[in-house]
Write a protein that holds these residues in place. Structure first.
Motif, short mmCIF file in Angstrom:
data_model
loop_
_atom_site.label_atom_id
_atom_site.label_comp_id
_atom_site.label_asym_id
_atom_site.label_seq_id
_atom_site.Cartn_x
_atom_site.Cartn_y
_atom_site.Cartn_z
N ARG A 1 -57.52 35.93 -18.67
CA ARG A 1 -56.60 35.16 -17.82
C ARG A 1 -55.77 36.09 -16.92
O ARG A 1 -55.46 35.75 -15.79
N GLN A 2 -55.44 37.29 -17.43
CA GLN A 2 -54.66 38.25 -16.63
C GLN A 2 -55.56 39.15 -15.80
O GLN A 2 -55.09 40.10 -15.17
N TYR B 1 -63.72 31.41 -22.50
CA TYR B 1 -64.41 31.75 -23.74
C TYR B 1 -65.46 30.69 -24.08
O TYR B 1 -65.22 29.50 -23.89
N LYS C 1 -65.11 32.72 -28.38
CA LYS C 1 -63.96 32.32 -29.19
C LYS C 1 -64.44 31.64 -30.46
O LYS C 1 -65.55 31.11 -30.53
N GLN C 2 -63.58 31.70 -31.47
CA GLN C 2 -63.86 31.05 -32.75
C GLN C 2 -62.62 30.24 -33.07
O GLN C 2 -61.53 30.80 -33.23
N GLU C 3 -62.75 28.94 -33.14
CA GLU C 3 -61.54 28.12 -33.26
C GLU C 3 -61.10 27.93 -34.70
O GLU C 3 -59.91 27.85 -34.99
N ALA D 1 -59.10 31.40 -36.12
CA ALA D 1 -58.89 31.76 -34.71
C ALA D 1 -59.20 33.22 -34.41
O ALA D 1 -58.67 34.13 -35.06
N ASP D 2 -60.07 33.43 -33.43
CA ASP D 2 -60.42 34.79 -33.03
C ASP D 2 -61.06 34.76 -31.65
O ASP D 2 -61.55 33.71 -31.22
N VAL D 3 -61.01 35.88 -30.96
CA VAL D 3 -61.60 36.00 -29.62
C VAL D 3 -62.21 37.39 -29.44
O VAL D 3 -61.80 38.35 -30.10
N HIS E 1 -59.79 47.44 -31.32
CA HIS E 1 -59.82 46.19 -32.10
C HIS E 1 -61.25 46.01 -32.60
O HIS E 1 -62.11 45.49 -31.89
N LYS F 1 -64.53 44.63 -34.29
CA LYS F 1 -65.07 43.29 -34.55
C LYS F 1 -66.17 43.40 -35.61
O LYS F 1 -67.01 44.29 -35.54
N GLN G 1 -64.76 38.43 -36.95
CA GLN G 1 -63.36 38.70 -37.29
C GLN G 1 -62.92 39.99 -36.61
O GLN G 1 -63.68 40.95 -36.54
N THR G 2 -61.68 40.00 -36.16
CA THR G 2 -61.13 41.16 -35.47
C THR G 2 -60.10 41.88 -36.34
O THR G 2 -59.29 41.22 -37.00
N MET H 1 -57.18 45.10 -36.22
CA MET H 1 -56.44 45.97 -35.32
C MET H 1 -56.34 47.40 -35.84
O MET H 1 -55.41 48.14 -35.50
#
Lengths: 304, 304
Positions: free
Chosen positions: A77-78, A85, A115-117, A120-122, A150, A152, A165-166, A168
């Motif tokens: 988005r930025q 996604y 994306k995974q709803e 939640a993950d992206v 990050h 994955k 899954q992410t 950090m």
């Protein structure tokens, strides 16, 4: 004729948060030239993306439209233009996003993230690496681990990303080793003590809840008894990776695992996983990314 | 005569990593005046400590020697003069360290920190707060929790610190909320959603190993569904405090717990502990520090 030969059939772009890499490509997937800079997505002002890209690829552009295919945070988005996604389970590539450009010499495309709803993950960028891996290993059924800032972990089956899954871990290591009180014991760069690393991974996997207190002990042990920086760095790295492996256990326990990352990071993950009885294969992230962008180009040109 | 009355009997100093506070004190423990600045230990060059201190207390100095008693990181190896750690189990105060000064108007003392060799840990400054608490609660037998950048949990019995553990929870919250990718979802300052905080604490205590993946979900949930900054901040805070409480369980489960910290931090810890069935008492860290320095002055003057 010789000059014409240097014009690429298409241009591949990996545009992440902190770096931009571009490749002049043939239709067959060969690299004619490459370029890059630290003008990552986060350092480019809104409205300046096209100009920034052109400053890197202008010498490669002829009179015809040249297709450009990009992956990474440039589609956030930025970023340049949001590529929404796509929800898992799904193939890693699809719904390629067309970006309107002022310069008529390029036709710009951005690959959407996943994306995974439910949990939640992206991801943005890793889907392209997964596509590249699958183009080389079409029948793969198992786990992909993509270590990085990050990391994955993704479950792959029947050509689709089933779940992911992410973690950090990489960003936490950077922050804690550079900015926290632990920096006094870890210092800048340097080696990593293998024994201390494996010990910390194993301790943390057996008692993950102790992480919160083990972190400060990296500093306390050094203050009280003295510790080599390579040992302190290894302990921090092992604690954080141990915590990741502890949470990611359903992804690797008894599974076929392939690593896609920079070689040093692949080696670190392979070492930790081997100690848990997992023998992952290792794949270079740069070439896998390019293979994924090439797979997207083939899709695009087959539909043209 | 009126001017003479303003000269303090002694001067109390709390000299931490990032702040310096000084108080002009009567022998009875009353505060005549106070002063402070951000000239913490880390911003003072070696050899400049005495000059820095004098710039804050010069107006309080008469012709006689004035005893000065300091606690905190000023006694670290990188501080003014190293006050070697004392090993637990031990009373919080003892072996007061005398620092030679050039200015004959002051006699300078630093209170040593504590060390624990078996499960490596150190504290500097908190031992003085513990002494202050014990001077008000002389028969206390139980747990002290001192929330801060590096939270300490200490087991107190028979006037001694039996054991303690340090948690980097505060520093991790600062780094992750300000420097990591989570900053985009957390923003600057603002409130904390109580329900989200307690939910995250409780989830993390039941599954501490999931922390590594829960952290990125703070960002992913916001990206996919939108989340109020106060909710994201509460989730990060709850995850990190939940991890701490999970590791510190032997310290609080079925124990009498007292909190010594800034009031907002005390309230946060009390909220999380109350949900686990523990009802801690709360004590202000500034006044407890001063009580500890006063206890050290009493010891010193009784031996003079």
């Amino acid at each position: 004729m010789q000059n014409e030969l240097t014009y690429p059939d298409w241009i591949a772009v990996d545009w992440g948060t902190s770096n931009l890499r571009v490749w002049a490509m043939t239709a067959e997937g060969d690299v004619l030239a490459e370029n890059g800079s630290d003008q990552g997505m986060s350092s480019v002002a809104p409205g300046e993306f096209e100009v920034t890209l052109l400053s890197h690829i202008a010498p490669w552009l002829g009179n015809d439209h040249t297709p450009v295919i990009a992956c990474g945070m440039v589609g956030a988005r930025q970023g340049w233009d949001e590529a929404p996604y796509r929800a898992v389970p799904t193939t890693p590539l699809g719904d390629i996003h067309v970006v309107p450009c002022k310069d008529s010499r390029i036709s710009m495309h951005i690959l959407p993230g996943l994306k995974q709803e439910k949990s939640a993950d992206v991801m943005r960028g890793e889907e392209t690496q997964i596509a590249g891996f699958l183009s080389e290993n079409p029948g793969y059924d198992g786990i992909l681990c993509l270590p990085g800032t990050h990391t994955k972990w993704a479950h792959i089956s029947a050509g689709e990303v089933v779940s992911f899954q992410t973690f950090m871990t990489g960003e936490m290591f950077d922050l804690l080793s550079r900015e926290s009180v632990l920096r006094h014991s870890i210092g800048e760069g340097g080696g990593l003590d293998h024994e201390a690393f494996l010990g910390a991974v194993s301790d943390t996997i057996s008692r993950p809840e102790a992480v919160a207190t083990q972190l400060f002990k990296v500093r306390a042990v050094d203050l009280l008894f003295g510790a080599d920086q390579a040992v302190s760095r290894a302990r921090l790295s092992g604690i954080l990776l141990g915590l990741e492996l502890s949470a990611a256990r359903p992804y690797w326990l008894g599974q076929s695992v392939s690593l896609i990352g920079a070689s040093a990071l692949n080696a670190l993950y392979a070492k930790a996983l081997s100690a848990q009885g997992v023998s992952p294969s290792m794949h270079d992230v740069a070439s896998t990314t390019l293979q994924g962008l090439s797979a997207a180009y083939k899709d695009l040109s087959s539909r043209a």
